[in-house]
Design a protein around this motif. Sequence first.
Motif, PDB file in Angstrom:
ATOM      1  N   TYR A  11      18.024  -9.954 -57.396  1.00  0.00           N
ATOM      2  CA  TYR A  11      16.814 -10.744 -57.150  1.00  0.00           C
ATOM      3  C   TYR A  11      15.711 -10.436 -58.152  1.00  0.00           C
ATOM      4  N   ASP A  12      15.492  -9.172 -58.473  1.00  0.00           N
ATOM      5  CA  ASP A  12      14.497  -8.801 -59.482  1.00  0.00           C
ATOM      6  C   ASP A  12      15.135  -7.753 -60.391  1.00  0.00           C
ATOM      7  N   THR A  13      15.821  -8.242 -61.392  1.00  0.00           N
ATOM      8  CA  THR A  13      16.742  -7.461 -62.217  1.00  0.00           C
ATOM      9  C   THR A  13      16.015  -6.401 -63.040  1.00  0.00           C
ATOM     10  N   PRO A  14      16.414  -5.123 -62.943  1.00  0.00           N
ATOM     11  CA  PRO A  14      15.725  -4.065 -63.698  1.00  0.00           C
ATOM     12  C   PRO A  14      15.864  -4.203 -65.212  1.00  0.00           C
ATOM     13  N   LEU A  15      17.034  -4.642 -65.691  1.00  0.00           N
ATOM     14  CA  LEU A  15      17.242  -4.864 -67.123  1.00  0.00           C
ATOM     15  C   LEU A  15      17.342  -6.364 -67.339  1.00  0.00           C
ATOM     16  N   GLN A  16      16.318  -6.946 -67.971  1.00  0.00           N
ATOM     17  CA  GLN A  16      16.232  -8.394 -68.073  1.00  0.00           C
ATOM     18  C   GLN A  16      17.017  -8.963 -69.250  1.00  0.00           C
TER      19      GLN A  16
ATOM     20  N   LEU B  42      20.139 -13.166 -71.263  1.00  0.00           N
ATOM     21  CA  LEU B  42      19.070 -13.030 -70.281  1.00  0.00           C
ATOM     22  C   LEU B  42      19.662 -12.723 -68.906  1.00  0.00           C
ATOM     23  N   PHE B  43      19.782 -11.433 -68.597  1.00  0.00           N
ATOM     24  CA  PHE B  43      20.373 -11.015 -67.320  1.00  0.00           C
ATOM     25  C   PHE B  43      19.571 -11.569 -66.141  1.00  0.00           C
ATOM     26  N   GLY B  44      18.240 -11.517 -66.243  1.00  0.00           N
ATOM     27  CA  GLY B  44      17.413 -12.003 -65.136  1.00  0.00           C
ATOM     28  C   GLY B  44      17.641 -13.469 -64.859  1.00  0.00           C
ATOM     29  N   SER B  45      17.819 -14.259 -65.912  1.00  0.00           N
ATOM     30  CA  SER B  45      18.101 -15.675 -65.739  1.00  0.00           C
ATOM     31  C   SER B  45      19.500 -15.896 -65.174  1.00  0.00           C
ATOM     32  N   ALA B  46      20.484 -15.185 -65.727  1.00  0.00           N
ATOM     33  CA  ALA B  46      21.861 -15.326 -65.234  1.00  0.00           C
ATOM     34  C   ALA B  46      21.953 -15.005 -63.750  1.00  0.00           C
TER      35      ALA B  46
ATOM     36  N   ILE C 264      25.061  -9.448 -62.642  1.00  0.00           N
ATOM     37  CA  ILE C 264      25.490  -8.715 -63.833  1.00  0.00           C
ATOM     38  C   ILE C 264      24.456  -7.652 -64.217  1.00  0.00           C
ATOM     39  N   SER C 265      23.772  -7.116 -63.221  1.00  0.00           N
ATOM     40  CA  SER C 265      22.726  -6.125 -63.480  1.00  0.00           C
ATOM     41  C   SER C 265      23.273  -4.848 -64.097  1.00  0.00           C
ATOM     42  N   PHE C 266      24.564  -4.557 -63.886  1.00  0.00           N
ATOM     43  CA  PHE C 266      25.194  -3.387 -64.500  1.00  0.00           C
ATOM     44  C   PHE C 266      25.996  -3.766 -65.747  1.00  0.00           C
TER      45      PHE C 266
ATOM     46  N   ALA D  18      27.139   3.200 -62.689  1.00  0.00           N
ATOM     47  CA  ALA D  18      26.868   2.289 -61.579  1.00  0.00           C
ATOM     48  C   ALA D  18      27.181   2.901 -60.212  1.00  0.00           C
ATOM     49  N   PRO D  19      28.318   3.598 -60.038  1.00  0.00           N
ATOM     50  CA  PRO D  19      28.566   4.206 -58.717  1.00  0.00           C
ATOM     51  C   PRO D  19      27.494   5.211 -58.316  1.00  0.00           C
ATOM     52  N   LEU D  20      27.002   5.996 -59.277  1.00  0.00           N
ATOM     53  CA  LEU D  20      25.951   6.970 -58.974  1.00  0.00           C
ATOM     54  C   LEU D  20      24.650   6.257 -58.632  1.00  0.00           C
ATOM     55  N   ALA D  21      24.314   5.210 -59.364  1.00  0.00           N
ATOM     56  CA  ALA D  21      23.098   4.451 -59.063  1.00  0.00           C
ATOM     57  C   ALA D  21      23.132   3.903 -57.648  1.00  0.00           C
ATOM     58  N   ARG D  22      24.285   3.382 -57.230  1.00  0.00           N
ATOM     59  CA  ARG D  22      24.403   2.834 -55.875  1.00  0.00           C
ATOM     60  C   ARG D  22      24.231   3.934 -54.819  1.00  0.00           C
ATOM     61  N   ILE D  23      24.757   5.120 -55.088  1.00  0.00           N
ATOM     62  CA  ILE D  23      24.598   6.244 -54.154  1.00  0.00           C
ATOM     63  C   ILE D  23      23.117   6.622 -54.039  1.00  0.00           C
ATOM     64  N   GLU D  24      22.424   6.685 -55.170  1.00  0.00           N
ATOM     65  CA  GLU D  24      21.007   7.050 -55.161  1.00  0.00           C
ATOM     66  C   GLU D  24      20.170   5.993 -54.445  1.00  0.00           C
ATOM     67  N   LEU D  25      20.428   4.721 -54.731  1.00  0.00           N
ATOM     68  CA  LEU D  25      19.668   3.651 -54.090  1.00  0.00           C
ATOM     69  C   LEU D  25      19.916   3.631 -52.588  1.00  0.00           C
ATOM     70  N   ALA D  26      21.151   3.854 -52.174  1.00  0.00           N
ATOM     71  CA  ALA D  26      21.463   3.882 -50.741  1.00  0.00           C
ATOM     72  C   ALA D  26      20.798   5.069 -50.059  1.00  0.00           C
ATOM     73  N   ALA D  27      20.782   6.223 -50.730  1.00  0.00           N
ATOM     74  CA  ALA D  27      20.185   7.421 -50.133  1.00  0.00           C
ATOM     75  C   ALA D  27      18.689   7.256 -49.937  1.00  0.00           C
ATOM     76  N   SER D  28      17.981   6.746 -50.933  1.00  0.00           N
ATOM     77  CA  SER D  28      16.530   6.593 -50.783  1.00  0.00           C
ATOM     78  C   SER D  28      16.193   5.508 -49.772  1.00  0.00           C
TER      79      SER D  28
END
Length: 400
Positions: free
Chosen positions: A285-290, A316-320, A343-345, A355-365
């Motif tokens: 929805y709001d892509t960190p890497l555009q 343009l990842f944000g557009s895609a 396609i944010s990753f 990507a697996p580590l990012a998902r773990i961190e986002l889920a934990a917080s």
Amino acid sequence: MAAFDPWDPAFLADPYPAYAELRAKGRVHYFEATDQWLVPHHADVSALLRERRLGRTYQHRFTHEDFARTAPPAEHEPFHTLNDHGMLDLEPPDHTRIRRLVSKAFTPRTVEQLKPYVARLAGDLVDGLVQKGGGDLLTDVAEPLPVAVIAEMLGIPEADRAPLRPWSADICGMYELSPPEDVAARAVRASVEFSDYLRELIAERRENPGDDLISGLIAAHDEGDRLTEQEMISTCVLLLNAGHEATVNATVNGWHALFRNPDQLAALRADHSLIPSAIEELMRYDTPLQLFERWVLDDIEIDGTTIPRGAEIAMLFGSANHDPDVFRHPDRLDLTRKDNPHISFSAGIHYCIGAPLARIELAASMTALLEKAPALALAAEPERKPNFVIRGLEGLAVEV
């Protein structure tokens, strides 16, 4: 093209209407300000990420002169030495070799073993936020969590961790479009300081190996291949930069989106089993890497337009991620979205190894905030960073 202005604060506040205009006007657009070809559609971006006629670098095949490009200024050399030896900016065969060796140390088992540590750390950070009655979600939770996790993985002592975030932020400034010279100077300085620190740490780990990732990178070998010292340094910096910039910005962008969509936040509070799909949807929805850039190594054609060798494509990842041909009601935040091929990753050989580590961190917080701060609310409307490529906020003031 008038709507696409990556230096305009109004565009940076909400680039998605401009992306819709680009998609409506065609599949590829030349943007004179940066001498790039913009690609806004999901199908094209997804295909080009796997296209071997494109490359993150061209120097494995061509000289700067072949590409009618000038070499970077000599004073920028420390940044380019660091950046050009990392997986993100390499192509096969070097990319293949380094990713294979890094994967031997950065294994799914290694990442999975971090789960209890990540959950405990996220809980402690949120406890601190709650005890204060609120604060800045960025500096109190979003930033310290991934920095500490990557530092723990690498085996960086706690006493040495304070400069990691500033180093990373300064280096990542070079990934923006046409960075000014003061930004480049900070990136060069950070590249030198971070490299010098890691060189000493790697030497110490050679003498006294442990069970950390740096020791694993030193030990990793395959048919006689090993990582060079510079490749190890560049890998460590890449893991820190990519591993926490995306997570930090996904966290604050995501919570800001939730605060602006109270119905979705209420649904998430009522059903924590939505957390996995919520993470994917917030990343979309709001892509960190555009934007992600690739060089054209051999002529390609997009919708009848020939993009010549030597050109640069900006996907343009944000557009895609807002393409209605792929996502139903793309401008609607829907935490229950089932079919979500964002396609944010990235994709292809440069798919994010973390990507697996990012998902773990986002889920934990997210879990810690939902459980320990169930009434979390926005305290003040945030300012957006004046960046386009790496999309984030200056801060996110909250109350509990």
